[in-house]
Motif scaffolding. Structure first.
Motif, PDB file in Angstrom:
ATOM      1  N   UNK A  47       0.814  -1.213   0.000  1.00 20.31           N
ATOM      2  CA  UNK A  47       0.000   0.000   0.000  1.00 20.31           C
ATOM      3  C   UNK A  47       0.845   1.260   0.000  1.00 20.31           C
ATOM      4  N   UNK A  48       2.085   1.193   0.490  1.00 20.62           N
ATOM      5  CA  UNK A  48       2.895   2.388   0.582  1.00 20.62           C
ATOM      6  C   UNK A  48       3.893   2.554  -0.546  1.00 20.62           C
ATOM      7  N   UNK A  49       3.782   1.776  -1.599  1.00 22.88           N
ATOM      8  CA  UNK A  49       4.779   1.816  -2.667  1.00 22.88           C
ATOM      9  C   UNK A  49       4.884   3.202  -3.278  1.00 22.88           C
ATOM     10  N   UNK A  50       3.761   3.782  -3.686  1.00 22.58           N
ATOM     11  CA  UNK A  50       3.728   5.129  -4.232  1.00 22.58           C
ATOM     12  C   UNK A  50       2.539   5.847  -3.599  1.00 22.58           C
ATOM     13  N   UNK A  51       2.803   6.972  -2.945  1.00 27.18           N
ATOM     14  CA  UNK A  51       1.735   7.682  -2.242  1.00 27.18           C
ATOM     15  C   UNK A  51       1.165   8.760  -3.156  1.00 27.18           C
ATOM     16  N   UNK A  52      -0.097   8.619  -3.498  1.00 24.60           N
ATOM     17  CA  UNK A  52      -0.779   9.627  -4.288  1.00 24.60           C
ATOM     18  C   UNK A  52      -2.263   9.556  -3.999  1.00 24.60           C
ATOM     19  N   UNK A  53      -2.979  10.604  -4.361  1.00 24.30           N
ATOM     20  CA  UNK A  53      -4.416  10.658  -4.070  1.00 24.30           C
ATOM     21  C   UNK A  53      -5.059  11.669  -5.001  1.00 24.30           C
ATOM     22  N   UNK A  54      -6.355  11.851  -4.822  1.00 25.51           N
ATOM     23  CA  UNK A  54      -7.074  12.887  -5.541  1.00 25.51           C
ATOM     24  C   UNK A  54      -7.619  13.970  -4.610  1.00 25.51           C
ATOM     25  N   UNK A  55      -7.691  13.692  -3.296  1.00 22.33           N
ATOM     26  CA  UNK A  55      -8.481  14.537  -2.410  1.00 22.33           C
ATOM     27  C   UNK A  55      -7.673  15.419  -1.471  1.00 22.33           C
ATOM     28  N   UNK A  56      -6.356  15.256  -1.368  1.00 19.18           N
ATOM     29  CA  UNK A  56      -5.540  16.076  -0.482  1.00 19.18           C
ATOM     30  C   UNK A  56      -4.508  16.851  -1.281  1.00 19.18           C
ATOM     31  N   UNK A  57      -4.287  18.096  -0.914  1.00 21.86           N
ATOM     32  CA  UNK A  57      -3.346  18.941  -1.649  1.00 21.86           C
ATOM     33  C   UNK A  57      -1.946  18.355  -1.677  1.00 21.86           C
ATOM     34  N   UNK A  58      -1.560  17.650  -0.622  1.00 22.62           N
ATOM     35  CA  UNK A  58      -0.198  17.134  -0.520  1.00 22.62           C
ATOM     36  C   UNK A  58       0.083  15.982  -1.473  1.00 22.62           C
ATOM     37  N   UNK A  59      -0.973  15.279  -1.922  1.00 19.03           N
ATOM     38  CA  UNK A  59      -0.744  14.107  -2.766  1.00 19.03           C
ATOM     39  C   UNK A  59      -1.647  14.044  -3.989  1.00 19.03           C
ATOM     40  N   UNK A  60      -2.390  15.125  -4.273  1.00 20.74           N
ATOM     41  CA  UNK A  60      -3.258  15.118  -5.452  1.00 20.74           C
ATOM     42  C   UNK A  60      -2.462  15.388  -6.717  1.00 20.74           C
ATOM     43  N   UNK A  61      -3.137  15.413  -7.849  1.00 17.87           N
ATOM     44  CA  UNK A  61      -2.454  15.408  -9.139  1.00 17.87           C
ATOM     45  C   UNK A  61      -1.550  16.613  -9.367  1.00 17.87           C
ATOM     46  N   UNK A  62      -1.879  17.764  -8.792  1.00 20.77           N
ATOM     47  CA  UNK A  62      -1.025  18.931  -8.991  1.00 20.77           C
ATOM     48  C   UNK A  62       0.329  18.774  -8.312  1.00 20.77           C
ATOM     49  N   UNK A  63       0.412  17.850  -7.353  1.00 22.55           N
ATOM     50  CA  UNK A  63       1.676  17.609  -6.649  1.00 22.55           C
ATOM     51  C   UNK A  63       2.513  16.516  -7.310  1.00 22.55           C
ATOM     52  N   UNK A  64       1.914  15.705  -8.168  1.00 25.63           N
ATOM     53  CA  UNK A  64       2.637  14.549  -8.715  1.00 25.63           C
ATOM     54  C   UNK A  64       3.925  14.917  -9.451  1.00 25.63           C
ATOM     55  N   UNK A  65       3.974  15.984 -10.246  1.00 21.61           N
ATOM     56  CA  UNK A  65       5.237  16.290 -10.930  1.00 21.61           C
ATOM     57  C   UNK A  65       6.401  16.523  -9.966  1.00 21.61           C
ATOM     58  N   UNK A  66       6.101  16.955  -8.738  1.00 21.58           N
ATOM     59  CA  UNK A  66       7.147  17.187  -7.748  1.00 21.58           C
ATOM     60  C   UNK A  66       7.402  15.958  -6.891  1.00 21.58           C
ATOM     61  N   UNK A  67       6.335  15.297  -6.467  1.00 18.30           N
ATOM     62  CA  UNK A  67       6.495  14.163  -5.555  1.00 18.30           C
ATOM     63  C   UNK A  67       6.813  12.863  -6.285  1.00 18.30           C
ATOM     64  N   UNK A  68       6.396  12.766  -7.540  1.00 21.29           N
ATOM     65  CA  UNK A  68       6.644  11.558  -8.338  1.00 21.29           C
ATOM     66  C   UNK A  68       7.129  12.012  -9.715  1.00 21.29           C
TER      67      UNK A  68
END
Length: 312
Positions: free
Chosen positions: A21-42
């Motif tokens: 479950x912790x392999x890649x952390x992403x989501x749609x509902x929280x600012x820290x892991x939603x799609x706008x953060x993916x270019x930086x976090x992933x």
């Protein structure tokens, strides 16, 4: 490809792999892991240059006569859908062995692995991932397939620039007061009560097919471009086919996705707005104008010329 990317590739594409479950952390509902953060976090590959989804501008699509009809294998099978899952981010349906397609200017046949959906919040907040001429539809269905030569090895598929083929279908609400229509979608949504919580699944009984779910779509008319997975790690390995015709589903069935399903347990938020925002546009191709349309334009041109000469 590093182990993290390989592990995620298996989670996204393969129906039978257990994923940490912790392999890649992403989501749609929280600012820290939603799609706008993916270019930086992933950043690999969500910060790439061939990302999906995109806005398709029909007038800008270049004609390609090689975009011929597909041949679909076993899409009519009433045993083709095996299991439905609430992944906490979408509803995913695992497909049986033997489903796939060829043609459509693809380099080889592809094996269909699963389909899943993206949506907003009922019909009030549309949630298709691709848009057409700026219009976002209520939902979008994606059939995910991998090159037959990769033998369902998804690590190989996502490392290949055309290793994955995704078929995208817009879902639009019926315009009348219909409820529970079409029957195939009533059958599909009847399973949602069994997978209300994230991480749950249920077997699908035989009785309706993938063809049934795609009712009303002329699958010879579509747009084509090269893009990526729309979820992390956003591998740029996808040949996208987005069909022009929409699947029409009654409003009450569309509403179920955003009112029944939770991202976790029953006290967690409902699963809404599960789509990635638009990415920079990519070159898009489509079928040339039909010969009948060309003849009509030619005839109208001759008529206009005749009138002009008659007045001179």
């Amino acid at each position: 490809m590093n182990w993290l990317v390989a592990a995620f590739a298996l989670c996204v594409l393969a129906p039978t792999v257990h994923c940490a479950s912790g392999a890649v952390i992403w989501c749609y509902h929280l600012a820290s892991c939603k799609d706008t953060a993916w270019p930086l976090t992933i950043p690999a590959f969500c910060n790439g240059t061939r990302q999906s989804p995109i806005n398709i501008i029909s007038s800008s699509a270049k004609p390609n006569a090689n975009l011929t009809a597909f041949t679909f294998n076993n899409y009519s099978s009433i045993n083709g859908m095996k299991k439905i899952e609430n992944t906490g981010k979408t509803v995913k349906v695992i497909l049986d062995n033997g489903l796939g397609f060829s043609g459509g200017d693809l380099s080889e046949p592809y094996d269909s692995l699963q389909f899943h959906l993206h949506w907003g919040n009922g019909t009030a907040v549309p949630g298709s991932e691709h848009t057409l001429n700026g219009k976002r539809y209520p939902m979008e269905l994606h059939i995910v397939s991998s090159k037959a030569s990769h033998n369902k090895n998804t690590t190989l598929a996502v490392a290949d620039s055309t290793g994955v083929a995704a078929l995208g279908f817009f879902v639009e609400a019926m315009t009348g007061n219909e409820t529970g229509q079409p029957e195939s979608w009533r059958n599909l949504t009847s399973y949602l009560d069994s997978i209300k919580e994230g991480g749950t699944s249920a077997p699908i009984s035989p009785g309706f097919s993938l063809d049934d779910l795609l009712t009303g779509v002329d699958r010879t008319k579509y747009y084509r471009y090269l893009g990526s997975l729309t979820t992390p790690t956003c591998n740029e390995a996808v040949v996208w086919t987005v069909f022009k015709d929409t699947i029409k589903v009654s409003k009450d069935l569309i509403e179920l996705f955003s009112t029944v399903l939770h991202i976790g347990n029953s006290s967690s938020p409902l699963m809404t707005k599960v789509f990635r925002e638009l990415q920079p546009e990519q070159p898009v191709t489509t079928q040339p104008a039909s010969s009948s349309s060309t003849k009509t334009c030619y005839s109208l041109g001759l008529m206009a010329l005749s009138l002009a000469l008659g007045r001179s």
